[in-house]
Motif scaffolding. Structure first.
Motif, PDB file in Angstrom:
ATOM      1  N   ARG A   1       0.842  -1.191   0.000  1.00 45.59           N
ATOM      2  CA  ARG A   1       0.000   0.000   0.000  1.00 45.59           C
ATOM      3  C   ARG A   1       0.877   1.240   0.000  1.00 45.59           C
ATOM      4  NH1 ARG A   1      -0.476   2.828   4.802  1.00 45.59           N
ATOM      5  NH2 ARG A   1       0.478   1.795   6.568  1.00 45.59           N
ATOM      6  N   TYR A   2       0.279   2.314  -0.472  1.00 47.09           N
ATOM      7  CA  TYR A   2       0.968   3.595  -0.464  1.00 47.09           C
ATOM      8  C   TYR A   2       0.138   4.585   0.313  1.00 47.09           C
ATOM      9  CZ  TYR A   2       4.325   1.927  -3.834  1.00 47.09           C
ATOM     10  OH  TYR A   2       5.334   1.228  -4.437  1.00 47.09           O
ATOM     11  N   VAL A   3       0.816   5.503   0.975  1.00 48.65           N
ATOM     12  CA  VAL A   3       0.140   6.537   1.753  1.00 48.65           C
ATOM     13  C   VAL A   3       0.633   7.896   1.276  1.00 48.65           C
ATOM     14  CG1 VAL A   3      -0.267   5.124   3.805  1.00 48.65           C
ATOM     15  CG2 VAL A   3       1.877   6.343   3.569  1.00 48.65           C
ATOM     16  N   LYS A   4      -0.221   8.884   1.443  1.00 49.08           N
ATOM     17  CA  LYS A   4       0.130  10.237   1.033  1.00 49.08           C
ATOM     18  C   LYS A   4       1.244  10.766   1.936  1.00 49.08           C
ATOM     19  CE  LYS A   4      -4.558  11.278  -0.420  1.00 49.08           C
ATOM     20  NZ  LYS A   4      -5.745  12.112  -0.147  1.00 49.08           N
ATOM     21  N   VAL A   5       2.206  11.424   1.337  1.00 48.94           N
ATOM     22  CA  VAL A   5       3.303  12.014   2.108  1.00 48.94           C
ATOM     23  C   VAL A   5       2.748  12.988   3.142  1.00 48.94           C
ATOM     24  CG1 VAL A   5       5.250  13.624   1.927  1.00 48.94           C
ATOM     25  CG2 VAL A   5       5.140  11.638   0.416  1.00 48.94           C
ATOM     26  N   ALA A   6       1.744  13.756   2.771  1.00 47.51           N
ATOM     27  CA  ALA A   6       1.160  14.717   3.715  1.00 47.51           C
ATOM     28  C   ALA A   6       0.613  14.010   4.955  1.00 47.51           C
ATOM     29  CB  ALA A   6       0.053  15.513   3.025  1.00 47.51           C
TER      30      ALA A   6
ATOM     31  N   GLY B   1      18.648   8.708   1.163  1.00 43.69           N
ATOM     32  CA  GLY B   1      18.312   7.403   0.602  1.00 43.69           C
ATOM     33  C   GLY B   1      17.599   6.487   1.574  1.00 43.69           C
ATOM     34  N   ILE B   2      17.078   7.048   2.654  1.00 44.01           N
ATOM     35  CA  ILE B   2      16.383   6.254   3.663  1.00 44.01           C
ATOM     36  C   ILE B   2      14.970   5.926   3.192  1.00 44.01           C
ATOM     37  CG2 ILE B   2      15.524   6.263   6.049  1.00 44.01           C
ATOM     38  CD1 ILE B   2      18.004   8.106   6.667  1.00 44.01           C
ATOM     39  N   ILE B   3      14.345   6.893   2.513  1.00 46.74           N
ATOM     40  CA  ILE B   3      13.014   6.675   1.942  1.00 46.74           C
ATOM     41  C   ILE B   3      13.045   7.034   0.465  1.00 46.74           C
ATOM     42  CG2 ILE B   3      11.771   7.060   4.112  1.00 46.74           C
ATOM     43  CD1 ILE B   3      11.080   9.891   2.975  1.00 46.74           C
ATOM     44  N   HIS B   4      12.022   6.576  -0.243  1.00 43.16           N
ATOM     45  CA  HIS B   4      11.917   6.838  -1.688  1.00 43.16           C
ATOM     46  C   HIS B   4      10.492   7.276  -1.984  1.00 43.16           C
ATOM     47  CE1 HIS B   4      15.813   4.974  -2.003  1.00 43.16           C
ATOM     48  NE2 HIS B   4      15.327   3.976  -1.281  1.00 43.16           N
ATOM     49  N   VAL B   5      10.344   8.562  -2.293  1.00 52.22           N
ATOM     50  CA  VAL B   5       9.029   9.114  -2.597  1.00 52.22           C
ATOM     51  C   VAL B   5       8.642   8.707  -4.021  1.00 52.22           C
ATOM     52  CG1 VAL B   5       7.690  11.241  -2.851  1.00 52.22           C
ATOM     53  CG2 VAL B   5       9.386  11.045  -1.018  1.00 52.22           C
ATOM     54  N   LYS B   6       7.414   8.240  -4.160  1.00 51.63           N
ATOM     55  CA  LYS B   6       6.829   7.916  -5.469  1.00 51.63           C
ATOM     56  C   LYS B   6       5.744   8.951  -5.737  1.00 51.63           C
ATOM     57  CE  LYS B   6       8.840   3.754  -5.539  1.00 51.63           C
ATOM     58  NZ  LYS B   6      10.242   3.910  -5.463  1.00 51.63           N
ATOM     59  N   TYR B   7       5.236   8.957  -6.955  1.00 55.24           N
ATOM     60  CA  TYR B   7       4.191   9.916  -7.299  1.00 55.24           C
ATOM     61  C   TYR B   7       3.020   9.194  -7.953  1.00 55.24           C
ATOM     62  CZ  TYR B   7       7.579  13.409  -6.092  1.00 55.24           C
ATOM     63  OH  TYR B   7       8.472  14.165  -5.387  1.00 55.24           O
ATOM     64  N   SER B   8       1.817   9.592  -7.547  1.00 49.98           N
ATOM     65  CA  SER B   8       0.609   9.017  -8.144  1.00 49.98           C
ATOM     66  C   SER B   8       0.485   9.547  -9.567  1.00 49.98           C
ATOM     67  CB  SER B   8      -0.620   9.412  -7.327  1.00 49.98           C
ATOM     68  OG  SER B   8      -0.884  10.803  -7.486  1.00 49.98           O
ATOM     69  N   SER B   9      -0.462   9.000 -10.307  1.00 51.56           N
ATOM     70  CA  SER B   9      -0.690   9.475 -11.677  1.00 51.56           C
ATOM     71  C   SER B   9      -1.135  10.938 -11.691  1.00 51.56           C
ATOM     72  CB  SER B   9      -1.722   8.590 -12.381  1.00 51.56           C
ATOM     73  OG  SER B   9      -2.919   8.564 -11.635  1.00 51.56           O
ATOM     74  N   GLU B  10      -1.656  11.407 -10.553  1.00 52.10           N
ATOM     75  CA  GLU B  10      -2.051  12.821 -10.430  1.00 52.10           C
ATOM     76  C   GLU B  10      -0.896  13.696  -9.939  1.00 52.10           C
ATOM     77  OE1 GLU B  10      -3.934  10.390  -8.626  1.00 52.10           O
ATOM     78  OE2 GLU B  10      -5.179  10.083 -10.401  1.00 52.10           O
ATOM     79  N   GLY B  11       0.256  13.089  -9.693  1.00 49.62           N
ATOM     80  CA  GLY B  11       1.420  13.848  -9.240  1.00 49.62           C
ATOM     81  C   GLY B  11       1.521  14.019  -7.739  1.00 49.62           C
ATOM     82  N   GLU B  12       0.669  13.322  -6.992  1.00 51.08           N
ATOM     83  CA  GLU B  12       0.703  13.433  -5.533  1.00 51.08           C
ATOM     84  C   GLU B  12       1.827  12.562  -4.968  1.00 51.08           C
ATOM     85  OE1 GLU B  12      -2.321  13.735  -1.875  1.00 51.08           O
ATOM     86  OE2 GLU B  12      -2.918  12.391  -3.483  1.00 51.08           O
ATOM     87  N   PRO B  13       2.672  13.133  -4.096  1.00 54.92           N
ATOM     88  CA  PRO B  13       3.763  12.335  -3.520  1.00 54.92           C
ATOM     89  C   PRO B  13       3.235  11.272  -2.558  1.00 54.92           C
ATOM     90  CG  PRO B  13       3.767  14.551  -2.586  1.00 54.92           C
ATOM     91  CD  PRO B  13       2.693  14.512  -3.626  1.00 54.92           C
ATOM     92  N   LEU B  14       3.786  10.065  -2.686  1.00 55.24           N
ATOM     93  CA  LEU B  14       3.366   8.921  -1.890  1.00 55.24           C
ATOM     94  C   LEU B  14       4.571   8.200  -1.317  1.00 55.24           C
ATOM     95  CD1 LEU B  14       0.901   7.387  -4.521  1.00 55.24           C
ATOM     96  CD2 LEU B  14       0.270   8.818  -2.564  1.00 55.24           C
ATOM     97  N   LEU B  15       4.333   7.494  -0.225  1.00 55.59           N
ATOM     98  CA  LEU B  15       5.340   6.614   0.361  1.00 55.59           C
ATOM     99  C   LEU B  15       4.743   5.220   0.498  1.00 55.59           C
ATOM    100  CD1 LEU B  15       6.871   8.721   3.288  1.00 55.59           C
ATOM    101  CD2 LEU B  15       7.929   8.157   1.107  1.00 55.59           C
ATOM    102  N   SER B  16       5.578   4.220   0.311  1.00 57.91           N
ATOM    103  CA  SER B  16       5.129   2.849   0.547  1.00 57.91           C
ATOM    104  C   SER B  16       4.978   2.642   2.056  1.00 57.91           C
ATOM    105  CB  SER B  16       6.146   1.857  -0.010  1.00 57.91           C
ATOM    106  OG  SER B  16       7.350   1.923   0.743  1.00 57.91           O
ATOM    107  N   ALA B  17       4.273   1.588   2.412  1.00 54.77           N
ATOM    108  CA  ALA B  17       4.125   1.244   3.831  1.00 54.77           C
ATOM    109  C   ALA B  17       5.504   1.016   4.454  1.00 54.77           C
ATOM    110  CB  ALA B  17       3.249   0.006   3.979  1.00 54.77           C
TER     111      ALA B  17
END
Length: 103
Positions: free
Chosen positions: A5-10, A30-46
């Motif tokens: 699952r992914y959660v919003k960075v906010a 390099g401790i975490i890796h931010v991903k982005y949703s198709s809408e450009g919202e920053p996300l983090l994995s669980a």
């Protein structure tokens, strides 16, 4: 590790009481890796959220610097992976012993 699952960075920033700069520093190390949703919202994995939690504990409670956090987080993950491998080996040995016992 599975990225289930992914959660919003906010949400992570709010939940763990982080300043946005703290999160950027964790990413820069390099401790975490931010991903982005198709809408450009920053996300983090669980898994990354768990790293944030551990980093927060280490920096606030134990006053570990980010370089130390990076080492500890990676060592912790290696130890957890070894623990899972050991559990798998024990299960395989137990299954083999059960199989041999039914002969």
């Amino acid at each position: 590790m599975t990225h289930s699952r992914y959660v919003k960075v906010a949400d992570v920033v709010a939940r763990w009481h982080l300043a946005p700069d703290d999160l950027r520093a964790l990413e820069a190390e390099g401790i975490i890796h931010v991903k982005y949703s198709s809408e450009g919202e920053p996300l983090l994995s669980a898994e990354d959220e768990e790293r944030v939690r551990v980093a927060r504990l280490l920096t606030t409670e134990l006053e570990v610097n980010l370089a130390g956090v990076e080492v500890i987080v990676h060592m912790r993950e290696s130890m957890l992976a070894m623990q899972r491998q050991f559990a798998d080996i024990l299960e395989a040995v137990a299954a083999e012993l059960r199989r041999q016992g039914t002969r």
